[in-house]
Design a protein around this motif. Sequence first.
Motif, short mmCIF file in Angstrom:
data_model
loop_
_atom_site.label_atom_id
_atom_site.label_comp_id
_atom_site.label_asym_id
_atom_site.label_seq_id
_atom_site.Cartn_x
_atom_site.Cartn_y
_atom_site.Cartn_z
N ALA A 105 2.73 3.80 -5.41
CA ALA A 105 1.87 3.82 -6.55
C ALA A 105 2.34 2.95 -7.72
O ALA A 105 3.48 2.65 -7.70
N GLY A 139 0.76 -1.19 -0.02
CA GLY A 139 -0.09 0.09 0.08
C GLY A 139 1.00 1.21 0.14
O GLY A 139 0.48 2.44 -0.13
N ASN A 140 2.15 1.04 0.03
CA ASN A 140 3.05 2.27 0.05
C ASN A 140 3.51 2.58 -1.15
O ASN A 140 4.14 3.46 -1.58
N ASP A 191 -3.97 -4.99 -2.70
CA ASP A 191 -2.64 -5.12 -1.84
C ASP A 191 -2.62 -6.38 -1.14
O ASP A 191 -1.45 -6.77 -0.70
N TYR A 200 2.27 9.68 -0.49
CA TYR A 200 1.04 10.57 -1.21
C TYR A 200 0.14 9.60 -1.86
O TYR A 200 0.58 8.76 -2.60
N SER A 201 -1.00 9.82 -1.90
CA SER A 201 -2.14 9.13 -2.36
C SER A 201 -2.04 10.04 -3.92
O SER A 201 -3.43 10.48 -4.26
N SER A 206 -3.00 5.22 -7.53
CA SER A 206 -2.46 5.83 -6.57
C SER A 206 -2.17 4.76 -5.54
O SER A 206 -2.59 3.49 -5.61
N ARG A 207 -1.21 4.84 -4.44
CA ARG A 207 -1.04 3.68 -3.29
C ARG A 207 -2.42 3.48 -2.46
O ARG A 207 -2.41 2.34 -2.27
N SER A 208 -3.25 4.59 -2.71
CA SER A 208 -4.38 3.93 -1.99
C SER A 208 -5.45 3.19 -2.78
O SER A 208 -6.51 2.71 -2.08
#
Length: 130
Positions: free
Chosen positions: A37, A34-35, A78, A107-108, A56-58
């Motif tokens: 992108a 999850g960290n 993830d 950052y997302s 994005s990572r999110s």
Amino acid sequence: QVQLVESGGGTVQAGGSLRLSCVGSGGTYSSYAGNYAMGWFRQAPGKEREFVAGISRSGGPTFYSDSVLGRFTISKDDAKNTVFLQMNGLKPEDTAVYFCAAARTNYSIVITTRSRYEYWGQGTQVFVAS
């Protein structure tokens, strides 16, 4: 060291679909997918590697190149350390080697710049017959 392995490429008739997968492992990726992108790029013979889609990572924000918008969908799981690229309505001009890439970020955001990605897979070939 993070490793990315793509799969799912192949030959398809124009108008068909393929689903690419990219599994990440190693380094911090296995524990903290999850960290990162994630992005998909492609490179056709004699051409530069180009951005196709990013997430994005999110897993929230996504972004697509104009050439695939509305036809391709990027997603990530993830829990399975996997990012996907669903490709529908394929065209002969989509023929290329497709690469997934990962970039650590706090950052997302969606990253579209090739140089910002730290880790790359070996690629999977997609051929779309007319």
